[in-house]
Design a protein around this motif. Structure first.
Motif, PDB file in Angstrom:
ATOM      1  N   PRO A 109       0.838  -1.202   0.000  1.00 14.66           N
ATOM      2  CA  PRO A 109       0.000   0.000   0.000  1.00 14.66           C
ATOM      3  C   PRO A 109       0.875   1.255   0.000  1.00 14.66           C
ATOM      4  N   GLU A 110       0.471   2.289  -0.740  1.00  6.04           N
ATOM      5  CA  GLU A 110       1.290   3.500  -0.785  1.00  6.04           C
ATOM      6  C   GLU A 110       1.417   4.144   0.595  1.00  6.04           C
ATOM      7  N   SER A 111       0.467   3.855   1.498  1.00 11.77           N
ATOM      8  CA  SER A 111       0.487   4.448   2.837  1.00 11.77           C
ATOM      9  C   SER A 111       1.621   3.930   3.704  1.00 11.77           C
ATOM     10  N   ARG A 112       2.291   2.848   3.263  1.00 16.38           N
ATOM     11  CA  ARG A 112       3.394   2.280   4.051  1.00 16.38           C
ATOM     12  C   ARG A 112       4.764   2.721   3.538  1.00 16.38           C
ATOM     13  N   LEU A 113       4.771   3.627   2.571  1.00 18.88           N
ATOM     14  CA  LEU A 113       6.021   4.005   1.920  1.00 18.88           C
ATOM     15  C   LEU A 113       6.272   5.500   1.984  1.00 18.88           C
ATOM     16  N   ALA A 114       7.538   5.862   1.826  1.00 19.25           N
ATOM     17  CA  ALA A 114       7.930   7.273   1.686  1.00 19.25           C
ATOM     18  C   ALA A 114       9.065   7.320   0.673  1.00 19.25           C
ATOM     19  N   LEU A 115       9.285   8.490   0.108  1.00 15.51           N
ATOM     20  CA  LEU A 115      10.396   8.647  -0.817  1.00 15.51           C
ATOM     21  C   LEU A 115      11.708   8.452  -0.066  1.00 15.51           C
ATOM     22  N   LYS A 116      12.607   7.698  -0.668  1.00 16.67           N
ATOM     23  CA  LYS A 116      13.902   7.420  -0.039  1.00 16.67           C
ATOM     24  C   LYS A 116      14.723   8.702   0.039  1.00 16.67           C
ATOM     25  N   PRO A 117      15.394   8.951   1.176  1.00 16.96           N
ATOM     26  CA  PRO A 117      16.301  10.103   1.241  1.00 16.96           C
ATOM     27  C   PRO A 117      17.366   9.994   0.148  1.00 16.96           C
ATOM     28  N   ALA A 118      17.579  11.068  -0.572  1.00 17.61           N
ATOM     29  CA  ALA A 118      18.513  11.035  -1.700  1.00 17.61           C
ATOM     30  C   ALA A 118      19.950  10.768  -1.264  1.00 17.61           C
ATOM     31  N   ASN A 119      20.284  11.133  -0.025  1.00 14.12           N
ATOM     32  CA  ASN A 119      21.665  10.979   0.455  1.00 14.12           C
ATOM     33  C   ASN A 119      21.928   9.616   1.082  1.00 14.12           C
ATOM     34  N   LEU A 120      20.959   8.691   1.033  1.00 18.42           N
ATOM     35  CA  LEU A 120      21.165   7.345   1.565  1.00 18.42           C
ATOM     36  C   LEU A 120      21.162   6.331   0.438  1.00 18.42           C
ATOM     37  N   SER A 121      21.974   5.291   0.582  1.00 15.84           N
ATOM     38  CA  SER A 121      21.925   4.168  -0.342  1.00 15.84           C
ATOM     39  C   SER A 121      20.660   3.358  -0.058  1.00 15.84           C
ATOM     40  N   PHE A 122      20.326   2.462  -0.992  1.00 16.88           N
ATOM     41  CA  PHE A 122      19.176   1.585  -0.749  1.00 16.88           C
ATOM     42  C   PHE A 122      19.400   0.751   0.509  1.00 16.88           C
ATOM     43  N   GLU A 123      20.643   0.274   0.711  1.00 15.04           N
ATOM     44  CA  GLU A 123      20.947  -0.560   1.883  1.00 15.04           C
ATOM     45  C   GLU A 123      20.760   0.227   3.183  1.00 15.04           C
ATOM     46  N   GLU A 124      21.220   1.462   3.189  1.00 18.97           N
ATOM     47  CA  GLU A 124      21.063   2.295   4.394  1.00 18.97           C
ATOM     48  C   GLU A 124      19.592   2.582   4.662  1.00 18.97           C
ATOM     49  N   ALA A 125      18.845   2.920   3.624  1.00 23.45           N
ATOM     50  CA  ALA A 125      17.428   3.250   3.789  1.00 23.45           C
ATOM     51  C   ALA A 125      16.621   2.050   4.269  1.00 23.45           C
ATOM     52  N   ALA A 126      16.968   0.853   3.776  1.00 22.44           N
ATOM     53  CA  ALA A 126      16.221  -0.349   4.175  1.00 22.44           C
ATOM     54  C   ALA A 126      16.414  -0.688   5.647  1.00 22.44           C
ATOM     55  N   ALA A 127      17.479  -0.184   6.249  1.00 21.60           N
ATOM     56  CA  ALA A 127      17.752  -0.473   7.659  1.00 21.60           C
ATOM     57  C   ALA A 127      16.998   0.457   8.605  1.00 21.60           C
ATOM     58  N   VAL A 128      16.281   1.432   8.060  1.00 22.32           N
ATOM     59  CA  VAL A 128      15.684   2.469   8.900  1.00 22.32           C
ATOM     60  C   VAL A 128      14.296   2.132   9.454  1.00 22.32           C
ATOM     61  N   PRO A 129      13.298   1.748   8.648  1.00 14.08           N
ATOM     62  CA  PRO A 129      11.899   1.898   9.053  1.00 14.08           C
ATOM     63  C   PRO A 129      11.488   1.330  10.404  1.00 14.08           C
ATOM     64  N   MET A 130      11.526   0.014  10.585  1.00 12.49           N
ATOM     65  CA  MET A 130      10.960  -0.565  11.804  1.00 12.49           C
ATOM     66  C   MET A 130      11.716  -0.135  13.061  1.00 12.49           C
ATOM     67  N   ALA A 131      13.040  -0.184  13.010  1.00 13.39           N
ATOM     68  CA  ALA A 131      13.835   0.173  14.188  1.00 13.39           C
ATOM     69  C   ALA A 131      13.673   1.650  14.532  1.00 13.39           C
ATOM     70  N   ALA A 132      13.725   2.504  13.522  1.00 25.10           N
ATOM     71  CA  ALA A 132      13.631   3.942  13.784  1.00 25.10           C
ATOM     72  C   ALA A 132      12.227   4.350  14.202  1.00 25.10           C
ATOM     73  N   LEU A 133      11.207   3.737  13.609  1.00 21.59           N
ATOM     74  CA  LEU A 133       9.829   4.035  14.023  1.00 21.59           C
ATOM     75  C   LEU A 133       9.607   3.631  15.472  1.00 21.59           C
ATOM     76  N   THR A 134      10.164   2.484  15.867  1.00 22.47           N
ATOM     77  CA  THR A 134      10.049   2.035  17.261  1.00 22.47           C
ATOM     78  C   THR A 134      10.697   3.042  18.204  1.00 22.47           C
ATOM     79  N   ALA A 135      11.889   3.503  17.837  1.00 20.89           N
ATOM     80  CA  ALA A 135      12.597   4.475  18.681  1.00 20.89           C
ATOM     81  C   ALA A 135      11.839   5.796  18.743  1.00 20.89           C
ATOM     82  N   LEU A 136      11.405   6.286  17.601  1.00 22.93           N
ATOM     83  CA  LEU A 136      10.703   7.574  17.555  1.00 22.93           C
ATOM     84  C   LEU A 136       9.405   7.529  18.351  1.00 22.93           C
ATOM     85  N   GLN A 137       8.572   6.546  18.081  1.00 20.55           N
ATOM     86  CA  GLN A 137       7.274   6.484  18.752  1.00 20.55           C
ATOM     87  C   GLN A 137       7.416   6.179  20.238  1.00 20.55           C
ATOM     88  N   GLY A 138       8.431   5.389  20.594  1.00 18.38           N
ATOM     89  CA  GLY A 138       8.658   5.104  22.008  1.00 18.38           C
ATOM     90  C   GLY A 138       9.093   6.329  22.785  1.00 18.38           C
TER      91      GLY A 138
END
Length: 279
Positions: A109-138
């Motif tokens: 679903p498009e609601s689960r996605l965002a545009l990748k930061p231009a300054n990150l590689s695909f590998e770096e960006a893929a490491a972000v969502p779940m861990a960072a969302l947990t930290a931010l929301q916590g």
């Protein structure tokens, strides 16, 4: 296309690389060519069902209901459903899609996605969502973090913990990182103001108190965490041992004090708005 599938719970040995049909996006979905995917504890729990609750929470009682793993992905949009407004073919995106990311293509679903930061590689960006969302929301939602607070991150060198240190600093907190000896320099490099080597010092017994304790890993009893909180301090459990998780779930609200210390946990929610904030 090729995808990793599994039809029974178990060790990584049950995973199989198979040829499967390439998906077609529904009206509100995006078809993504996967460039990178990261592995989270979440994937491990759904692979092994080591936490029995996984089976009860939609995983499947006797065998996995969904045969694909892979929540965190980054890739390039190949096609979009007719109702999709935010993305078009060629866009680079990242997000927590829930499952199916260990494959050449996936629909989400498009609601689960965002545009990748231009300054990150695909590998770096893929490491972000779940861990960072947990930290931010916590920190922000459960921990009610604000500038000038004394915040302690227990398990500051893991996936969630490294994001928690940086996010807490971005909110203007004074951050103490607790980690192992080999990760002291890393904690310092990502902005921790104070660092505790847990093999040499128990922060729950040194007399220091914190406005917010965020536990991403490492075990202490709830009573020990409570002792290390200021009178109106907040404890947020985001991971760790099974004992730590179940203590927070079963006893957190009971051990909280009216108008005083609060003990609880966080379970990250997928949020496009928060993904954009992290970006």
């Amino acid at each position: 296309m090729k995808a990793i599938v599994y039809t029974k719970y178990g060790s990584p040995d049950v995973l199989q690389l198979k040829e499967v049909e390439k998906p077609t996006p529904k009206d509100d979905e995006v078809l993504i060519k996967i460039h990178a995917a990261s592995v989270n504890a979440y994937d491990w729990h759904f692979l092994t069902a080591d936490i029995f609750l996984v089976r009860l929470m939609g995983g499947g009682l006797l065998k996995p209901k969904n045969t694909r793993l892979g929540a965190d992905i980054a890739g390039r949009v190949e096609a979009v459903g007719r109702n999709v407004k935010q993305f078009r073919p060629g866009d680079e995106v990242f997000g927590d899609i829930g499952h199916g990311g260990f494959a050449e293509y996936v629909c989400a679903p498009e609601s689960r996605l965002a545009l990748k930061p231009a300054n990150l590689s695909f590998e770096e960006a893929a490491a972000v969502p779940m861990a960072a969302l947990t930290a931010l929301q916590g920190l922000r939602d459960e921990g009610q973090i604000h500038p000038g607070q004394k915040v302690l991150i227990n398990g500051a060198s893991g996936g969630v913990g490294t994001f928690a240190v940086q996010i807490a600093k971005s909110f203007g907190a004074e951050v103490t990182a607790v980690c192992s000896p080999r990760n002291l320099d890393q904690a310092r490099s990502i902005g921790a103001d104070h660092i505790i080597d847990y093999t040499k010092e128990n922060f729950t017994q040194n007399g220091q108190q914190y406005d917010l304790i965020f536990a991403a890993n490492g075990y202490h009893s709830l009573s020990a965490y409570k002792r290390a909180l200021t009178p109106k301090g907040i404890y947020v459990m985001a991971g760790g041992s099974m004992a730590q998780i179940f203590q927070a779930m079963l006893m957190g609200s009971w051990m909280s004090e009216t108008g005083g210390k609060k003990m609880g946990g966080v379970s990250a929610k997928r949020s496009q708005k928060d993904l954009a904030f992290l970006k």
